[in-house]
Scaffold this motif. Structure first.
Motif, PDB file in Angstrom:
ATOM      1  N   PRO A  99      16.005  -6.107   2.652  1.00  0.00           N
ATOM      2  CA  PRO A  99      17.845  -6.193   3.058  1.00  0.00           C
ATOM      3  C   PRO A  99      17.936  -7.701   2.142  1.00  0.00           C
ATOM      4  CG  PRO A  99      17.201  -5.178   4.474  1.00  0.00           C
ATOM      5  CD  PRO A  99      15.984  -5.218   4.159  1.00  0.00           C
ATOM      6  N   GLY A 100      19.020  -7.908   1.249  1.00  0.00           N
ATOM      7  CA  GLY A 100      19.642  -9.127   1.416  1.00  0.00           C
ATOM      8  C   GLY A 100      18.162  -9.183   0.139  1.00  0.00           C
ATOM      9  N   LYS A 101      17.146  -8.789  -0.669  1.00  0.00           N
ATOM     10  CA  LYS A 101      16.155  -9.242  -1.690  1.00  0.00           C
ATOM     11  C   LYS A 101      16.712  -8.097  -2.819  1.00  0.00           C
ATOM     12  CE  LYS A 101      12.742 -11.616   0.169  1.00  0.00           C
ATOM     13  NZ  LYS A 101      11.459 -12.250   0.815  1.00  0.00           N
ATOM     14  N   GLU A 102      16.725  -8.297  -3.900  1.00  0.00           N
ATOM     15  CA  GLU A 102      16.147  -7.591  -5.324  1.00  0.00           C
ATOM     16  C   GLU A 102      15.635  -6.115  -4.511  1.00  0.00           C
ATOM     17  OE1 GLU A 102      17.784 -10.138  -9.059  1.00  0.00           O
ATOM     18  OE2 GLU A 102      15.616  -8.591  -8.937  1.00  0.00           O
ATOM     19  N   ARG A 103      16.360  -5.321  -5.725  1.00  0.00           N
ATOM     20  CA  ARG A 103      15.165  -3.889  -5.679  1.00  0.00           C
ATOM     21  C   ARG A 103      13.663  -4.461  -6.626  1.00  0.00           C
ATOM     22  NH1 ARG A 103      17.564   1.589  -6.405  1.00  0.00           N
ATOM     23  NH2 ARG A 103      19.011   1.021  -3.986  1.00  0.00           N
ATOM     24  N   GLU A 104      12.422  -4.341  -5.409  1.00  0.00           N
ATOM     25  CA  GLU A 104      11.507  -3.814  -6.773  1.00  0.00           C
ATOM     26  C   GLU A 104      10.422  -3.016  -7.176  1.00  0.00           C
ATOM     27  OE1 GLU A 104       7.561  -7.087  -4.870  1.00  0.00           O
ATOM     28  OE2 GLU A 104       8.392  -5.653  -3.864  1.00  0.00           O
ATOM     29  N   PHE A 105       9.822  -3.559  -8.122  1.00  0.00           N
ATOM     30  CA  PHE A 105       8.826  -2.341  -8.567  1.00  0.00           C
ATOM     31  C   PHE A 105       7.596  -2.083  -7.880  1.00  0.00           C
ATOM     32  CE2 PHE A 105       7.114   1.046 -11.592  1.00  0.00           C
ATOM     33  CZ  PHE A 105       6.405   0.203 -11.592  1.00  0.00           C
ATOM     34  N   VAL A 106       7.261  -0.671  -8.189  1.00  0.00           N
ATOM     35  CA  VAL A 106       5.729  -0.811  -6.826  1.00  0.00           C
ATOM     36  C   VAL A 106       5.190   0.153  -7.365  1.00  0.00           C
ATOM     37  CG1 VAL A 106       4.956   0.993  -4.974  1.00  0.00           C
ATOM     38  CG2 VAL A 106       7.743  -0.835  -4.862  1.00  0.00           C
ATOM     39  N   ALA A 107       5.529   1.463  -7.981  1.00  0.00           N
ATOM     40  CA  ALA A 107       4.740   1.663  -8.936  1.00  0.00           C
ATOM     41  C   ALA A 107       5.399   3.061  -9.438  1.00  0.00           C
ATOM     42  CB  ALA A 107       3.663   3.052  -7.832  1.00  0.00           C
ATOM     43  N   ALA A 108       4.589   3.868 -11.011  1.00  0.00           N
ATOM     44  CA  ALA A 108       5.108   4.311 -11.614  1.00  0.00           C
ATOM     45  C   ALA A 108       4.036   5.606 -12.377  1.00  0.00           C
ATOM     46  CB  ALA A 108       5.889   3.979 -12.936  1.00  0.00           C
ATOM     47  N   ILE A 109       4.379   7.209 -12.953  1.00  0.00           N
ATOM     48  CA  ILE A 109       3.445   7.490 -13.773  1.00  0.00           C
ATOM     49  C   ILE A 109       4.785   8.277 -14.161  1.00  0.00           C
ATOM     50  CG2 ILE A 109       4.446   9.769 -11.508  1.00  0.00           C
ATOM     51  CD1 ILE A 109       1.136   9.720 -12.334  1.00  0.00           C
ATOM     52  N   ARG A 110       3.589   9.271 -15.642  1.00  0.00           N
ATOM     53  CA  ARG A 110       5.021   9.538 -16.202  1.00  0.00           C
ATOM     54  C   ARG A 110       4.781  11.482 -16.354  1.00  0.00           C
ATOM     55  NH1 ARG A 110       8.647   8.676 -20.126  1.00  0.00           N
ATOM     56  NH2 ARG A 110       7.744   6.184 -20.267  1.00  0.00           N
ATOM     57  N   TRP A 111       5.559  12.482 -16.119  1.00  0.00           N
ATOM     58  CA  TRP A 111       4.988  13.941 -15.920  1.00  0.00           C
ATOM     59  C   TRP A 111       4.216  14.052 -17.218  1.00  0.00           C
ATOM     60  CZ3 TRP A 111       5.830  16.085 -11.790  1.00  0.00           C
ATOM     61  CH2 TRP A 111       6.498  15.506 -10.583  1.00  0.00           C
ATOM     62  N   GLY A 112       3.320  14.626 -16.990  1.00  0.00           N
ATOM     63  CA  GLY A 112       2.417  14.855 -18.168  1.00  0.00           C
ATOM     64  C   GLY A 112       1.161  14.525 -17.684  1.00  0.00           C
ATOM     65  N   ASP A 113       1.460  12.577 -18.403  1.00  0.00           N
ATOM     66  CA  ASP A 113       0.365  12.199 -18.661  1.00  0.00           C
ATOM     67  C   ASP A 113      -0.359  11.728 -18.138  1.00  0.00           C
ATOM     68  OD1 ASP A 113       1.574   9.557 -20.810  1.00  0.00           O
ATOM     69  OD2 ASP A 113       1.283   9.731 -18.200  1.00  0.00           O
ATOM     70  N   GLY A 114      -0.132  11.290 -16.609  1.00  0.00           N
ATOM     71  CA  GLY A 114      -0.710  10.799 -15.590  1.00  0.00           C
ATOM     72  C   GLY A 114      -0.659   9.509 -15.613  1.00  0.00           C
TER      73      GLY A 114
END
Length: 124
Positions: free
Chosen positions: A41-56
């Protein structure tokens, strides 16, 4: 209509683990980029992790590298986030997101769809 539903949040002591899951429905996700973000609360949304379907191939924020693991299950259309060695600074609402574009950037998107979020609280 794409729907993303997160589950697995809760309260855990510092040093503990949680596993979040994002169930995706509404279409086939092909090469979508799937991400996890968090927000205090009160802070910007922060990136944690990501993955693309198919290539992993996974992508991580520096703050979670070595502690968090993102994985996808194409047969079940789920994207999981295994979180180990949690500390109080990891306390946040965690959101699952999906990006349609093949040129979407893991940390910045653009992300087209978002889940409602799941609360993760780490006590000291």
């Amino acid at each position: 209509q794409v729907q993303l539903v997160e589950s697995g949040g809760g309260l855990v002591q510092a040093g503990g683990s949680l596993r979040l899951s994002c169930a995706a429905s509404g279409r086939t996700f092909g090469r979508y980029l799937m991400g996890w973000f968090r927000q205090i609360p009160g802070k910007e949304r922060e990136f944690v992790a990501a993955i693309r379907w198919g290539d992993g191939n996974p992508y991580y924020a520096d703050s979670v590298k070595g502690r968090f693991t993102i994985s996808s299950n194409n047969a079940r259309n789920t994207v999981d986030l295994q979180m180990n060695s949690l500390n109080p600074e990891d306390t946040a609402v965690y959101y699952c997101a999906a990006a349609k574009s093949s040129w979407a950037v893991p940390a910045r998107g653009p992300y087209d769809y978002w889940g409602q979020g799941t609360q993760v609280t780490v006590s000291s």
